[in-house]
Design a protein around this motif. Structure first.
Motif, short mmCIF file in Angstrom:
data_model
loop_
_atom_site.label_atom_id
_atom_site.label_comp_id
_atom_site.label_asym_id
_atom_site.label_seq_id
_atom_site.Cartn_x
_atom_site.Cartn_y
_atom_site.Cartn_z
N ARG A 184 0.81 -1.21 0.00
CA ARG A 184 0.00 0.00 0.00
C ARG A 184 0.85 1.27 0.00
NH1 ARG A 184 -2.94 -3.17 4.02
NH2 ARG A 184 -4.98 -3.75 3.24
N VAL A 185 2.13 1.13 0.28
CA VAL A 185 3.00 2.31 0.31
C VAL A 185 2.98 3.00 -1.05
CG1 VAL A 185 5.37 3.10 0.54
CG2 VAL A 185 4.46 1.38 2.12
N SER A 275 5.55 7.85 2.35
CA SER A 275 4.43 7.40 1.53
C SER A 275 3.33 8.45 1.57
CB SER A 275 3.89 6.07 2.07
OG SER A 275 2.63 5.75 1.49
N CYS A 276 2.67 8.65 0.45
CA CYS A 276 1.52 9.55 0.41
C CYS A 276 0.22 8.78 0.24
CB CYS A 276 1.70 10.59 -0.72
SG CYS A 276 2.82 11.94 -0.25
N VAL A 294 4.53 -2.04 9.14
CA VAL A 294 5.54 -1.52 8.23
C VAL A 294 6.40 -0.51 8.98
CG1 VAL A 294 5.98 -0.46 5.97
CG2 VAL A 294 3.91 -1.82 6.33
N PRO A 295 7.46 -0.96 9.63
CA PRO A 295 8.28 -0.06 10.45
C PRO A 295 8.97 1.03 9.64
CG PRO A 295 9.36 -2.19 10.20
CD PRO A 295 7.98 -2.33 9.64
N TYR A 296 9.04 2.22 10.27
CA TYR A 296 9.80 3.36 9.76
C TYR A 296 9.22 4.01 8.52
CZ TYR A 296 13.19 1.16 12.90
OH TYR A 296 13.79 0.58 13.99
N VAL A 297 7.99 3.64 8.14
CA VAL A 297 7.32 4.31 7.02
C VAL A 297 6.21 5.19 7.58
CG1 VAL A 297 5.89 4.05 4.96
CG2 VAL A 297 7.83 2.51 5.34
N VAL A 298 6.28 6.48 7.29
CA VAL A 298 5.22 7.42 7.67
C VAL A 298 4.41 7.76 6.42
CG1 VAL A 298 4.67 9.67 8.66
CG2 VAL A 298 6.65 8.38 9.51
N ALA A 320 6.32 18.81 14.14
CA ALA A 320 5.74 18.15 15.32
C ALA A 320 5.00 16.88 14.93
CB ALA A 320 4.80 19.11 16.03
N THR A 321 4.30 16.91 13.78
CA THR A 321 3.56 15.73 13.32
C THR A 321 4.51 14.58 13.03
OG1 THR A 321 1.79 17.10 12.37
CG2 THR A 321 2.03 14.85 11.53
N ILE A 322 5.59 14.85 12.33
CA ILE A 322 6.54 13.78 11.99
C ILE A 322 7.20 13.24 13.25
CG2 ILE A 322 8.68 13.26 10.75
CD1 ILE A 322 7.80 15.37 8.67
N TYR A 323 7.57 14.12 14.16
CA TYR A 323 8.16 13.64 15.42
C TYR A 323 7.17 12.73 16.14
CZ TYR A 323 10.46 13.51 19.93
OH TYR A 323 11.07 13.07 21.07
N HIS A 324 5.92 13.14 16.20
CA HIS A 324 4.88 12.35 16.85
C HIS A 324 4.81 10.95 16.23
CE1 HIS A 324 0.69 12.04 18.66
NE2 HIS A 324 0.71 11.01 17.81
#
Length: 379
Positions: A184-185, A275-276, A294-298, A320-324
């Motif tokens: 799905r990425v 990933s979008c 799926v580790p480490y994929v945002v 802040a969103t990415i850190y979260h």
């Protein structure tokens, strides 16, 4: 660590005298006729009172078309006392989405169906105690006392125990799940990839600075027969994690906080290409999300790109969103954090958790986000 987060129900805000005619109850039962390989439950919210009630959407189980939960919304504990591992997704809601509510009129019911087998690692032949989210609801009869700071009440719900009789998992099933999730990425187009890259750089910056800040609070003094540890209590630390206490006394909460802040800073080097992918149901309410498979994929949703890069933006930022999102991954550096069932997402809520339940604060993704982003610029 989910079992710890469920203690959150004990620190729900309760204030003011609520109408005796207002009551929200929650019932849960196993769905009849479900396939043997699946454990499906129906969660029913009932307004059994005489006045309308308002329920925050963020506290309800929300399921995508493919059956995946948006968040780790249930506590599923085996007869051995182990919490079943969550294998769904974790969505970071936009500020506006966290304020959305549903109204239940008197006598009205709201039913949510959830396939627990798809979202939790269930072992065959085990008895599980399954608890639905505990909600705060608001009375809409207009009779609350003038000047009351809140009229929230806690919904009534009871854990449901059921015998899980499922066949042994097929060989390679876990691997299949990971492959399905990975498929799905979706790559981000160049313009959006550029925005994500800028956000990641800013997020990595606050991750490094928050790690350095936390480490600077610890000091070491050589005594006659040992090395004494010192800790500088600061408003910034206390706001999001509570009182540290004597650093020479073993404390798993302090260890958890220190490892998480340090681990997240290290984790940024492990992030995979962004990933979008954003499921249709999530487009309007979600900034970003991760899959536990799926580790480490945002994954980034359209609302993410409306945010400023940041950091230090009280209304929210890309940084802040990415850190979260990075705090949610579990690895050798630190265990992943939880959103505490989206019950305490605001800065005020996070401070409340830090003051009243440090064990929850050490698991709380929003508290870590606000600490790293230095929300309020506290020292």
């Amino acid at each position: 660590m989910k079992a710890i987060s469920w203690i959150g129900s004990a620190i729900i805000f309760l204030a003011g005298a609520a109408s005796a005619n207002a009551q929200l109850s929650v019932q849960m039962k196993q769905a009849a006729g479900a396939a043997m390989a699946d454990v499906v439950v129906h969660v029913t919210y009932i307004n059994s009172g005489a006045v309308a009630l308002s329920i925050p959407e963020r506290g309800l189980p929300r399921v995508l078309q493919d059956g995946r939960l948006w968040n780790d919304a249930f506590l599923v504990v085996s007869q051995d006392g182990d919490a079943a591992a969550y294998r769904g997704i974790i969505a970071h809601l936009s500020t506006a989405a966290r304020e959305k509510t549903l109204t239940l009129e008197p006598g009205q019911r709201l039913v949510r169906q959830v396939n627990l087998s798809l979202n939790y690692e269930l072992r065959p032949g085990q008895t599980y105690k399954i608890s639905a989210p505990i909600l705060r609801y608001r009375i809409l009869d207009g009779t609350e006392a003038a000047g009351a700071t809140a009229i929230d009440k806690e919904a009534s719900t009871s854990p449901v125990s059921m015998l899980i009789v499922a066949p042994l998992p097929r060989a390679g099933q876990s691997a299949e799940t990971v492959l399905q999730e990975a498929s799905r990425v979706t790559s981000c187009p160049p313009a959006r990839l550029k925005e994500v890259t800028a956000g990641i750089a800013a997020a990595a910056g606050i991750a490094r600075s928050s790690k350095n800040y936390l480490e600077s609070l610890y000091g070491y003094e050589v005594g006659e027969s040992s090395i004494l540890v010192t800790f500088k209590e600061t408003a910034r630390y206390r706001s999001w994690f509570g009182e540290h206490g004597d650093p020479n006394i073993a404390n798993p909460v302090n260890d958890r906080i220190r490892k998480t802040v340090s681990g997240v800073a290290t984790r940024f080097a492990l992030l995979k290409p962004p990933s979008c992918d954003c499921p249709e149901e999530m487009v309007g309410d979600t900034n970003a999300w991760i899959s536990t498979a799926v580790p480490y994929v945002v994954n980034y949703c359209p609302r993410f790109f409306d945010l400023p890069v940041g950091p230090n933006v009280p209304s929210g930022s890309k940084a802040a969103t990415i850190y979260h999102e990075a705090t949610h991954f579990s690895d050798t550096y630190a265990l992943g954090t939880t959103d505490l069932d989206e019950q305490f997402p605001s800065p005020e809520d996070a401070r409340y958790v830090a003051r009243t339940a440090r064990d929850l604060a050490s698991e709380h993704s929003y508290g870590y986000e606000y600490f790293a982003d230095n929300h309020g610029n506290e020292n």
